[in-house]
Design a protein around this motif. Structure first.
Motif, PDB file in Angstrom:
ATOM      1  N   PRO A  64       0.830  -1.206   0.000  1.00 21.03           N
ATOM      2  CA  PRO A  64       0.000   0.000   0.000  1.00 21.03           C
ATOM      3  C   PRO A  64       0.871   1.266   0.000  1.00 21.03           C
ATOM      4  O   PRO A  64       1.799   1.382   0.804  1.00 21.03           O
ATOM      5  N   GLY A  65       0.578   2.172  -0.907  1.00 21.82           N
ATOM      6  CA  GLY A  65       1.354   3.400  -1.040  1.00 21.82           C
ATOM      7  C   GLY A  65       2.602   3.235  -1.889  1.00 21.82           C
ATOM      8  O   GLY A  65       3.263   4.228  -2.210  1.00 21.82           O
ATOM      9  N   GLY A  66       2.938   2.015  -2.256  1.00 25.19           N
ATOM     10  CA  GLY A  66       4.126   1.769  -3.079  1.00 25.19           C
ATOM     11  C   GLY A  66       3.861   2.136  -4.534  1.00 25.19           C
ATOM     12  O   GLY A  66       2.743   2.003  -5.029  1.00 25.19           O
ATOM     13  N   VAL A  67       4.901   2.571  -5.202  1.00 28.58           N
ATOM     14  CA  VAL A  67       4.743   3.036  -6.583  1.00 28.58           C
ATOM     15  C   VAL A  67       4.265   1.914  -7.521  1.00 28.58           C
ATOM     16  O   VAL A  67       4.701   0.763  -7.409  1.00 28.58           O
ATOM     17  N   CYS A 111      -0.108   4.460  -7.412  1.00 24.71           N
ATOM     18  CA  CYS A 111       0.387   3.600  -6.326  1.00 24.71           C
ATOM     19  C   CYS A 111      -0.603   2.473  -6.059  1.00 24.71           C
ATOM     20  O   CYS A 111      -1.759   2.524  -6.478  1.00 24.71           O
ATOM     21  N   TYR A 112      -0.115   1.466  -5.366  1.00 24.47           N
ATOM     22  CA  TYR A 112      -0.974   0.368  -4.933  1.00 24.47           C
ATOM     23  C   TYR A 112      -1.779   0.792  -3.705  1.00 24.47           C
ATOM     24  O   TYR A 112      -1.309   1.600  -2.888  1.00 24.47           O
ATOM     25  N   SER A 163       3.059   7.543  -5.319  1.00 22.38           N
ATOM     26  CA  SER A 163       3.798   6.858  -4.258  1.00 22.38           C
ATOM     27  C   SER A 163       3.735   7.654  -2.951  1.00 22.38           C
ATOM     28  O   SER A 163       3.800   8.877  -2.969  1.00 22.38           O
ATOM     29  N   GLY A 164       3.584   6.940  -1.838  1.00 17.63           N
ATOM     30  CA  GLY A 164       3.500   7.607  -0.532  1.00 17.63           C
ATOM     31  C   GLY A 164       2.144   8.245  -0.297  1.00 17.63           C
ATOM     32  O   GLY A 164       2.013   9.106   0.569  1.00 17.63           O
TER      33      GLY A 164
END
Lengths: 164, 164
Positions: A57-60, A78-79, A96-97
């Protein structure tokens, strides 16, 4: 904590369902390995020139698609939810983030379920309004997402090797 | 799968850090129980008239804040990451079911860590551009988020009972 049940809204969402004869584990692998994605993720003769995956989660999750004329189209997102072999949710609404994106368009859910030795494959494109859904439909959602499932299935059956 | 490490960008993000003398488990309870949130989530004399919580990725997180003059301000969003007693991430960029929102503004991360018998409390407001960060700062982010931490701490110490 069970995952949220997603209920597609016909006015806002687009849904593609397919039964394919490759196992869920290999579909998951095809969807989450950058080198694999390059071989099937856009309808040919378009190509994918770059894939960035940080599978959490939050990863590019970013790709660059290249037209036959050589123009490149980056997609950055992002995921949101990662449940191996079952559920992969991502969005271009956040970078991302979890950072709000300058070009929010849609979220996508890939839902996988075992179906004998194959996979029940469901992709849902989730939009914020009817206009965006219509725009996505006119961009060729059904043809495009359908074509890449076929390409992915063939790529998996060839042992994750691209056609010559 | 370890959670993504969030790296606040000083140009885009706002950060509030506090050491408070209540345990993480009670901070988590205060943040995730609708009836509790009503008693501390906005600086008084504003009030919270409604809280909706479905505590999982894509689950609704919505509040209605009421000014002393009686005007109501709805905030609609969803949770992105839920790690009990550690990490709660939500956004107004997506609504329930990961649907893109008509009024995206920011994502927020609440990070909790044990600090003796108390809690290291970190809140990060994540924006998409400098203008939004500045707008949030001018809306009184630091005062507002700081005040509600104090209100929350007092509410927890009073045994989750509002002051008379």
């Amino acid at each position: 904590m069970a995952s949220l049940v997603l209920k597609p809204d016909p006015k806002l969402d687009l849904v593609l369902e397919r039964d394919i004869d490759v196992p869920v584990e290999l579909v998951w692998k095809a969807w989450t390995t950058p080198e694999h994605m390059k071989h099937w993720f856009v309808p040919k003769p378009w190509t994918v020139t770059d894939v960035k995956i940080d599978l959490r989660p939050g990863g590019v999750f970013s790709t660059v698609m290249r037209s036959p004329e050589g123009q490149e189209f980056p997609n950055n997102g992002c995921y949101l939810e990662v449940v191996p072999n079952e559920r992969l949710i991502f969005t271009d609404t956040l970078l991302s983030g979890f950072r709000p994106s300058p070009k929010p368009f849609f979220s996508a859910a890939l839902l996988l379920a075992k179906n004998g030795s194959g996979t029940r494959y469901t992709a849902i494109a989730i939009h914020g309004n009817e206009e965006t859904r219509k725009q996505h439909e006119e961009m060729g959602f059904h043809d495009g997402w359908g074509t890449v499932v076929t390409q992915m299935t063939e790529f998996i059956k060839a042992g994750f090797k691209p056609a010559a």
